[in-house]
Scaffold this motif. Structure first.
Motif, PDB file in Angstrom:
ATOM      1  N   SER A  17       1.863   6.172 -13.138  1.00  0.00           N
ATOM      2  CA  SER A  17       2.082   7.595 -13.422  1.00  0.00           C
ATOM      3  C   SER A  17       1.465   8.511 -12.366  1.00  0.00           C
ATOM      4  N   ILE A  18       0.477   8.013 -11.617  1.00  0.00           N
ATOM      5  CA  ILE A  18      -0.153   8.852 -10.588  1.00  0.00           C
ATOM      6  C   ILE A  18       0.219   8.389  -9.177  1.00  0.00           C
ATOM      7  N   TYR A  19       1.297   7.599  -9.075  1.00  0.00           N
ATOM      8  CA  TYR A  19       1.633   7.024  -7.767  1.00  0.00           C
ATOM      9  C   TYR A  19       1.915   8.062  -6.676  1.00  0.00           C
ATOM     10  N   PRO A  20       2.467   9.267  -7.012  1.00  0.00           N
ATOM     11  CA  PRO A  20       2.653  10.232  -5.907  1.00  0.00           C
ATOM     12  C   PRO A  20       1.340  10.607  -5.227  1.00  0.00           C
ATOM     13  N   TRP A  21       0.270  10.694  -6.014  1.00  0.00           N
ATOM     14  CA  TRP A  21      -1.037  11.008  -5.430  1.00  0.00           C
ATOM     15  C   TRP A  21      -1.568   9.832  -4.629  1.00  0.00           C
ATOM     16  N   LEU A  22      -1.363   8.616  -5.123  1.00  0.00           N
ATOM     17  CA  LEU A  22      -1.857   7.428  -4.428  1.00  0.00           C
ATOM     18  C   LEU A  22      -1.206   7.274  -3.056  1.00  0.00           C
ATOM     19  N   GLU A  23       0.057   7.676  -2.946  1.00  0.00           N
ATOM     20  CA  GLU A  23       0.755   7.548  -1.672  1.00  0.00           C
ATOM     21  C   GLU A  23       0.190   8.477  -0.591  1.00  0.00           C
ATOM     22  N   THR A  24      -0.531   9.514  -1.024  1.00  0.00           N
ATOM     23  CA  THR A  24      -1.117  10.450  -0.054  1.00  0.00           C
ATOM     24  C   THR A  24      -2.443   9.951   0.503  1.00  0.00           C
ATOM     25  N   LEU A  25      -2.992   8.895  -0.086  1.00  0.00           N
ATOM     26  CA  LEU A  25      -4.285   8.379   0.372  1.00  0.00           C
ATOM     27  C   LEU A  25      -4.139   7.731   1.745  1.00  0.00           C
ATOM     28  N   ALA A  26      -5.113   7.946   2.582  1.00  0.00           N
ATOM     29  CA  ALA A  26      -5.121   7.320   3.910  1.00  0.00           C
ATOM     30  C   ALA A  26      -5.223   5.803   3.760  1.00  0.00           C
ATOM     31  N   PHE A  27      -4.708   5.091   4.773  1.00  0.00           N
ATOM     32  CA  PHE A  27      -4.722   3.627   4.708  1.00  0.00           C
ATOM     33  C   PHE A  27      -6.140   3.089   4.561  1.00  0.00           C
ATOM     34  N   HIS A 202       6.933  -5.618 -11.397  1.00  0.00           N
ATOM     35  CA  HIS A 202       7.822  -5.323 -10.277  1.00  0.00           C
ATOM     36  C   HIS A 202       8.057  -3.822 -10.133  1.00  0.00           C
ATOM     37  N   LEU A 203       8.022  -3.091 -11.236  1.00  0.00           N
ATOM     38  CA  LEU A 203       8.104  -1.633 -11.151  1.00  0.00           C
ATOM     39  C   LEU A 203       6.879  -1.085 -10.422  1.00  0.00           C
ATOM     40  N   ALA A 204       5.705  -1.655 -10.729  1.00  0.00           N
ATOM     41  CA  ALA A 204       4.470  -1.244 -10.048  1.00  0.00           C
ATOM     42  C   ALA A 204       4.543  -1.561  -8.566  1.00  0.00           C
ATOM     43  N   PHE A 205       5.069  -2.740  -8.223  1.00  0.00           N
ATOM     44  CA  PHE A 205       5.196  -3.116  -6.816  1.00  0.00           C
ATOM     45  C   PHE A 205       6.154  -2.174  -6.080  1.00  0.00           C
ATOM     46  N   TYR A 206       7.201  -1.744  -6.769  1.00  0.00           N
ATOM     47  CA  TYR A 206       8.197  -0.861  -6.162  1.00  0.00           C
ATOM     48  C   TYR A 206       7.640   0.541  -5.904  1.00  0.00           C
ATOM     49  N   THR A 207       6.810   1.032  -6.824  1.00  0.00           N
ATOM     50  CA  THR A 207       6.347   2.416  -6.726  1.00  0.00           C
ATOM     51  C   THR A 207       5.059   2.564  -5.924  1.00  0.00           C
ATOM     52  N   LEU A 208       4.134   1.611  -6.026  1.00  0.00           N
ATOM     53  CA  LEU A 208       2.810   1.774  -5.424  1.00  0.00           C
ATOM     54  C   LEU A 208       2.783   1.337  -3.964  1.00  0.00           C
ATOM     55  N   PRO A 209       1.868   1.889  -3.181  1.00  0.00           N
ATOM     56  CA  PRO A 209       1.648   1.374  -1.818  1.00  0.00           C
ATOM     57  C   PRO A 209       1.261  -0.102  -1.889  1.00  0.00           C
ATOM     58  N   PRO A 210       1.635  -0.910  -0.885  1.00  0.00           N
ATOM     59  CA  PRO A 210       1.465  -2.365  -0.984  1.00  0.00           C
ATOM     60  C   PRO A 210       0.040  -2.843  -1.240  1.00  0.00           C
ATOM     61  N   LEU A 211      -0.947  -2.262  -0.558  1.00  0.00           N
ATOM     62  CA  LEU A 211      -2.321  -2.701  -0.767  1.00  0.00           C
ATOM     63  C   LEU A 211      -2.773  -2.448  -2.206  1.00  0.00           C
ATOM     64  N   LEU A 212      -2.446  -1.267  -2.739  1.00  0.00           N
ATOM     65  CA  LEU A 212      -2.863  -0.923  -4.092  1.00  0.00           C
ATOM     66  C   LEU A 212      -2.068  -1.721  -5.122  1.00  0.00           C
ATOM     67  N   ALA A 213      -0.821  -2.032  -4.807  1.00  0.00           N
ATOM     68  CA  ALA A 213      -0.019  -2.871  -5.702  1.00  0.00           C
ATOM     69  C   ALA A 213      -0.632  -4.268  -5.802  1.00  0.00           C
ATOM     70  N   PHE A 214      -1.033  -4.813  -4.641  1.00  0.00           N
ATOM     71  CA  PHE A 214      -1.690  -6.125  -4.638  1.00  0.00           C
ATOM     72  C   PHE A 214      -3.009  -6.066  -5.397  1.00  0.00           C
ATOM     73  N   ALA A 215      -3.793  -5.019  -5.168  1.00  0.00           N
ATOM     74  CA  ALA A 215      -5.089  -4.880  -5.839  1.00  0.00           C
ATOM     75  C   ALA A 215      -4.916  -4.795  -7.346  1.00  0.00           C
ATOM     76  N   LEU A 216      -3.894  -4.052  -7.783  1.00  0.00           N
ATOM     77  CA  LEU A 216      -3.632  -3.930  -9.224  1.00  0.00           C
ATOM     78  C   LEU A 216      -3.337  -5.287  -9.836  1.00  0.00           C
TER      79      LEU A 216
END
Length: 306
Positions: A17-27, A202-216
């Protein structure tokens, strides 16, 4: 299973639900969050491997044999990474497929020796990991290309081959879940629950940045689940076993492992070796995963015999 999934589902939906904000985070920030979750949950879930298979009356010789086996596998795998990096990567993927699938379905009342169950482990884990790559192919391939040892990865793992692998493992997972959960153990609730979990991940993997998707996935869905199983197991073995006792059991080897990875990251950064912190983290996780997966396989078999 359904009860323990509630927390994982809640956290996943919250993060999505907060993925738009997560995408703004620096690598760098994403990498720090990922490492923090690995340190807090990922590493601890393997920090009591030496306790899970311990017998009531274990001799000093048996303890030495266990540590020699565990550390020997780690040492051998480190050497293999240096000499045969691509082979080591394939081995890591296969081990992870099986290990992730086993942790998801180990409680299903079917013998661990069942070929169908083992195939489900591989297909489920294969779909989860290839799904992460499928949804973030370009970015993840960049991580590999940053390390000179893996500069041919893009020609080996192509978008087409990855798509085929993802589709095949996903279809195989649905078929095997239907066969084992519906026909073998007659559990419709578990079957539809697992389908929901599969689609949510898979929805989480699709929406989240890859590192955070893996961490989740690695920290919340895998490591936290295993930690809960280990906590329950030790609670049945020891009288008045409390959460603070569990933390004390986890701390020694967790701190040693965290110190080890920090030293490696510092050393590789200081001496400017041609390997990225991302891939160094992957190698570190892989050399811990190999002996850990062997211990967990034996532990799950032991638990099922009871």
């Amino acid at each position: 299973m359904l009860k323990t999934n509630f927390l994982h589902i809640f956290i996943t939906i919250l993060v999505i639900s907060i993925y738009p904000w997560l995408e703004t985070l620096a690598f760098d920030t994403q990498l720090k969050i990922t490492l923090a979750l690995i340190f807090l949950l990922g590493i601890p879930h393997g920090a009591i491997d030496h306790i899970l298979l311990r017998k009531k009356k274990q001799s000093t010789k048996q303890q030495i044999q266990f540590y020699a086996f565990y550390l020997g596998l780690i040492g051998a795998y480190v050497i293999t990474w240096i000499v045969f990096p691509y082979f080591s990567l394939v081995v890591f993927f296969l081990i992870s497929f099986f290990h992730f699938g086993q942790s998801q379905f180990s409680d299903v009342k079917i013998e661990e020796s069942s070929k169908g169950k083992k195939l489900l482990y591989l297909s489920w884990g294969g779909s989860i990991i290839s799904g992460l790559f499928y949804h973030h192919y370009d970015r993840l391939i960049e991580f590999f290309l940053e390390t000179s040892h893996f500069n041919q990865t893009a020609t080996i793992i192509t978008p087409t081959s990855l798509s085929y692998f993802f589709v095949i493992t996903s279809i195989a997972t649905f078929i095997l879940m239907a066969y084992l959960l519906l026909f073998k153990v007659n559990s419709k609730n578990r079957f539809f629950s697992e389908i929901g979990v599969f689609l949510l991940l898979h929805l989480a993997f699709y929406t989240l940045p890859p590192l955070l998707a893996f961490a989740l996935y690695f920290a919340v869905w895998h490591s936290l689940k295993v930690l809960y199983e280990e906590y329950k197991y030790l609670g049945t073995k020891r009288k008045k076993f409390k959460f603070n006792h569990f933390i004390k059991e986890l701390l020694p080897f967790t701190l040693m492992s965290v110190a080890g990875v920090l030293i490696l990251l510092f050393a590789f950064s200081y001496f400017q070796f041609s390997i990225s912190p991302f891939f160094l983290t992957i190698i570190f996780l892989s050399v811990l995963t190999l002996p850990h997966s062997v211990v967990m396989d034996n532990w799950y078999k032991k638990m099922q015999r009871k």
